[in-house]
Scaffold this motif. Structure first.
Motif, PDB file in Angstrom:
ATOM      1  N   VAL A   9       0.870  -1.388   0.013  1.00 35.62           N
ATOM      2  CA  VAL A   9       0.202   0.020   0.018  1.00 35.62           C
ATOM      3  C   VAL A   9       0.334   1.433   0.546  1.00 35.62           C
ATOM      4  CG1 VAL A   9      -1.235   1.448   1.156  1.00 35.62           C
ATOM      5  CG2 VAL A   9      -1.953  -0.767   0.993  1.00 35.62           C
ATOM      6  N   ARG A  10      -0.032   1.954  -0.528  1.00 38.20           N
ATOM      7  CA  ARG A  10       0.987   3.336  -0.692  1.00 38.20           C
ATOM      8  C   ARG A  10       0.131   4.977  -0.744  1.00 38.20           C
ATOM      9  NH1 ARG A  10       4.511   0.322   0.159  1.00 38.20           N
ATOM     10  NH2 ARG A  10       5.779  -0.321  -1.094  1.00 38.20           N
ATOM     11  N   VAL A  24      -5.540   5.439   1.367  1.00 38.73           N
ATOM     12  CA  VAL A  24      -3.983   6.258   2.536  1.00 38.73           C
ATOM     13  C   VAL A  24      -3.514   7.096   2.431  1.00 38.73           C
ATOM     14  CG1 VAL A  24      -2.617   4.588   2.663  1.00 38.73           C
ATOM     15  CG2 VAL A  24      -4.474   3.620   1.640  1.00 38.73           C
ATOM     16  N   VAL A  25      -3.851   7.849   3.607  1.00 35.65           N
ATOM     17  CA  VAL A  25      -3.163   9.163   3.873  1.00 35.65           C
ATOM     18  C   VAL A  25      -1.377   8.947   4.246  1.00 35.65           C
ATOM     19  CG1 VAL A  25      -4.830  10.486   3.368  1.00 35.65           C
ATOM     20  CG2 VAL A  25      -4.211   9.544   6.365  1.00 35.65           C
ATOM     21  N   TYR A  26      -1.343   7.546   4.765  1.00 36.13           N
ATOM     22  CA  TYR A  26      -0.306   7.704   5.582  1.00 36.13           C
ATOM     23  C   TYR A  26       0.019   6.063   5.859  1.00 36.13           C
ATOM     24  CZ  TYR A  26       2.869   7.084   9.523  1.00 36.13           C
ATOM     25  OH  TYR A  26       4.147   7.129  10.611  1.00 36.13           O
ATOM     26  N   PHE A  27       0.790   5.459   5.429  1.00 36.67           N
ATOM     27  CA  PHE A  27       1.901   3.816   5.981  1.00 36.67           C
ATOM     28  C   PHE A  27       2.916   3.916   6.676  1.00 36.67           C
ATOM     29  CE2 PHE A  27       2.858   4.418   1.993  1.00 36.67           C
ATOM     30  CZ  PHE A  27       4.499   3.585   2.104  1.00 36.67           C
ATOM     31  N   ALA A  28       2.983   2.872   7.195  1.00 36.48           N
ATOM     32  CA  ALA A  28       4.382   2.720   8.567  1.00 36.48           C
ATOM     33  C   ALA A  28       4.448   1.184   8.375  1.00 36.48           C
ATOM     34  CB  ALA A  28       4.568   3.394   9.594  1.00 36.48           C
ATOM     35  N   HIS A  29       5.774   0.279   8.621  1.00 37.70           N
ATOM     36  CA  HIS A  29       5.956  -1.186   8.356  1.00 37.70           C
ATOM     37  C   HIS A  29       6.629  -0.455   9.836  1.00 37.70           C
ATOM     38  CE1 HIS A  29       5.364  -1.729   4.143  1.00 37.70           C
ATOM     39  NE2 HIS A  29       5.581  -0.682   3.518  1.00 37.70           N
ATOM     40  N   VAL A  39       1.743  -3.510   9.615  1.00 39.12           N
ATOM     41  CA  VAL A  39       2.081  -2.172   8.635  1.00 39.12           C
ATOM     42  C   VAL A  39       0.529  -1.343   9.904  1.00 39.12           C
ATOM     43  CG1 VAL A  39       1.312  -1.639   6.348  1.00 39.12           C
ATOM     44  CG2 VAL A  39       2.705  -3.318   6.242  1.00 39.12           C
ATOM     45  N   THR A  40       1.050  -0.488   9.498  1.00 41.96           N
ATOM     46  CA  THR A  40       0.180   0.559  10.323  1.00 41.96           C
ATOM     47  C   THR A  40      -0.438   1.827   9.241  1.00 41.96           C
ATOM     48  OG1 THR A  40       0.715   0.705  12.185  1.00 41.96           O
ATOM     49  CG2 THR A  40      -0.306   2.457  11.902  1.00 41.96           C
ATOM     50  N   ILE A  41      -1.696   1.936   8.642  1.00 47.37           N
ATOM     51  CA  ILE A  41      -2.329   1.940   7.742  1.00 47.37           C
ATOM     52  C   ILE A  41      -3.345   3.655   8.008  1.00 47.37           C
ATOM     53  CG2 ILE A  41      -3.922   2.151   5.744  1.00 47.37           C
ATOM     54  CD1 ILE A  41      -2.733   0.148   4.774  1.00 47.37           C
ATOM     55  N   LYS A  42      -3.127   4.980   7.952  1.00 48.68           N
ATOM     56  CA  LYS A  42      -3.917   5.915   7.887  1.00 48.68           C
ATOM     57  C   LYS A  42      -4.569   5.997   7.287  1.00 48.68           C
ATOM     58  CE  LYS A  42      -2.314   8.732  11.731  1.00 48.68           C
ATOM     59  NZ  LYS A  42      -1.501  10.365  11.751  1.00 48.68           N
ATOM     60  N   MET A  43      -6.459   5.974   7.123  1.00 50.78           N
ATOM     61  CA  MET A  43      -6.931   6.598   5.146  1.00 50.78           C
ATOM     62  C   MET A  43      -8.188   7.151   6.671  1.00 50.78           C
ATOM     63  SD  MET A  43      -7.368   2.216   5.560  1.00 50.78           S
ATOM     64  CE  MET A  43      -8.113   1.575   6.974  1.00 50.78           C
ATOM     65  N   GLU A  53      -7.011   4.908  11.789  1.00 53.85           N
ATOM     66  CA  GLU A  53      -6.395   4.060  11.289  1.00 53.85           C
ATOM     67  C   GLU A  53      -6.513   3.321  12.310  1.00 53.85           C
ATOM     68  OE1 GLU A  53      -1.778   4.953  14.433  1.00 53.85           O
ATOM     69  OE2 GLU A  53      -2.785   6.332  12.951  1.00 53.85           O
ATOM     70  N   ARG A  54      -5.644   2.029  11.365  1.00 49.01           N
ATOM     71  CA  ARG A  54      -5.733   0.588  12.104  1.00 49.01           C
ATOM     72  C   ARG A  54      -4.498  -0.333  11.267  1.00 49.01           C
ATOM     73  NH1 ARG A  54     -10.844  -1.896   9.361  1.00 49.01           N
ATOM     74  NH2 ARG A  54      -9.081  -3.998   9.741  1.00 49.01           N
ATOM     75  N   ASN A  55      -3.985  -1.301  11.620  1.00 48.70           N
ATOM     76  CA  ASN A  55      -2.661  -1.927  11.835  1.00 48.70           C
ATOM     77  C   ASN A  55      -3.436  -3.422  11.479  1.00 48.70           C
ATOM     78  OD1 ASN A  55      -1.565  -0.484  13.352  1.00 48.70           O
ATOM     79  ND2 ASN A  55      -1.379  -1.682  15.290  1.00 48.70           N
ATOM     80  N   PHE A  56      -2.667  -3.522  10.421  1.00 53.66           N
ATOM     81  CA  PHE A  56      -2.980  -5.053   9.416  1.00 53.66           C
ATOM     82  C   PHE A  56      -2.097  -5.842   9.379  1.00 53.66           C
ATOM     83  CE2 PHE A  56      -5.228  -1.564   7.702  1.00 53.66           C
ATOM     84  CZ  PHE A  56      -6.005  -2.372   7.608  1.00 53.66           C
ATOM     85  N   LYS A  57      -1.883  -7.059   9.656  1.00 54.99           N
ATOM     86  CA  LYS A  57      -0.954  -8.316   9.614  1.00 54.99           C
ATOM     87  C   LYS A  57      -0.472  -8.067   8.306  1.00 54.99           C
ATOM     88  CE  LYS A  57      -2.466 -10.625  13.941  1.00 54.99           C
ATOM     89  NZ  LYS A  57      -3.316 -11.993  14.124  1.00 54.99           N
ATOM     90  N   ILE A  58       1.123  -8.934   8.380  1.00 49.26           N
ATOM     91  CA  ILE A  58       1.964  -8.818   6.529  1.00 49.26           C
ATOM     92  C   ILE A  58       1.095 -10.515   6.668  1.00 49.26           C
ATOM     93  CG2 ILE A  58       3.825  -9.295   5.640  1.00 49.26           C
ATOM     94  CD1 ILE A  58       3.674  -6.386   6.340  1.00 49.26           C
ATOM     95  N   GLY A  59       0.775 -10.151   5.610  1.00 48.67           N
ATOM     96  CA  GLY A  59       0.020 -11.662   4.105  1.00 48.67           C
ATOM     97  C   GLY A  59      -1.371 -10.981   4.565  1.00 48.67           C
ATOM     98  N   GLU A  60      -2.124 -10.112   5.150  1.00 51.44           N
ATOM     99  CA  GLU A  60      -3.288 -10.214   5.318  1.00 51.44           C
ATOM    100  C   GLU A  60      -3.797  -9.052   3.913  1.00 51.44           C
ATOM    101  OE1 GLU A  60      -6.354  -7.580   8.403  1.00 51.44           O
ATOM    102  OE2 GLU A  60      -4.960  -7.835   8.996  1.00 51.44           O
ATOM    103  N   MET A  61      -5.298  -9.749   3.588  1.00 53.33           N
ATOM    104  CA  MET A  61      -5.431  -9.356   2.367  1.00 53.33           C
ATOM    105  C   MET A  61      -6.589  -7.449   2.163  1.00 53.33           C
ATOM    106  SD  MET A  61      -2.842 -10.205   0.274  1.00 53.33           S
ATOM    107  CE  MET A  61      -3.439 -10.621  -1.413  1.00 53.33           C
TER     108      MET A  61
END
Length: 188
Positions: A9-10, A24-29, A39-43, A53-61
């Protein structure tokens, strides 16, 4: 559209979650010392402007929004919003400042933009990468201070303030990057 992993995600990616579309306005691994990376994603919700703002596990789709893009023209702004015309159907639509964000600083009447439609409604616009504005106000450069990498404030014809090199003066035309809001070069 095929799903995407959170790590890919970008900024600007549009996602569908819980029946709403988000940008998506911000993301951080993050890779903690113990446990799984995430990955923390601000949307920003493109319907109501709220930020989540939510956290997603690597591998989640995640589901990417499937939207249609069409060329539109910015007409004018007033207290009700920013008004555009779809150049395919010639229908007019308006978006408010919450949806447009920083883009409102670079809109010029008759400017062509790309409008993104989701479920038949316009949800966002993409500006050209660069826009030219005239410098309406700035201070004169101090003699002997033009060789260094010093900048000064310049108020553009639309009221936006940007940092420019000291050799820029009132009446000059400058190119501004619409994504970062920064000075690029003096226009010819």
């Amino acid at each position: 559209m095929p799903p995407i992993e959170p790590a890919k995600v970008r900024n600007g990616t549009k996602l569908v979650m819980d029946g709403s579309i988000y940008e998506v306005v911000y993301f951080a691994h993050t890779k903690p010392g113990k446990g799984q990376a995430f990955v923390t994603i601000k949307m920003k919700n493109l319907k109501d402007g709220r930020v989540l703002e939510r956290n997603f596990k690597i591998g989640e789709m995640l589901e990417i929004a499937d939207f249609e893009k069409r060329t539109a023209q910015f007409l004018y702004s007033d207290p009700d919003g920013y008004h555009f015309m779809d150049l395919t159907t010639f229908e007019q639509f308006d978006l408010n400042e919450d949806f447009l964000g920083q883009s409102v600083n670079f809109l010029v009447p008759d400017m062509e933009v790309i409008a993104a439609y989701w479920e038949g409604k316009p949800i966002s616009i993409e500006l050209p990468a660069k826009v030219i504005f005239e410098v309406a106000d700035t201070i004169d450069a101090v003699k002997g201070n033009t060789a260094n990498a010093i900048t000064k404030d310049a108020t553009l014809s639309n009221g936006y303030v940007v940092q420019v090199p000291p050799f820029i003066k009132i009446g000059d035309k400058v190119v501004v990057n619409t994504e970062s809001g920064s000075y690029v070069e003096r226009a010819n």
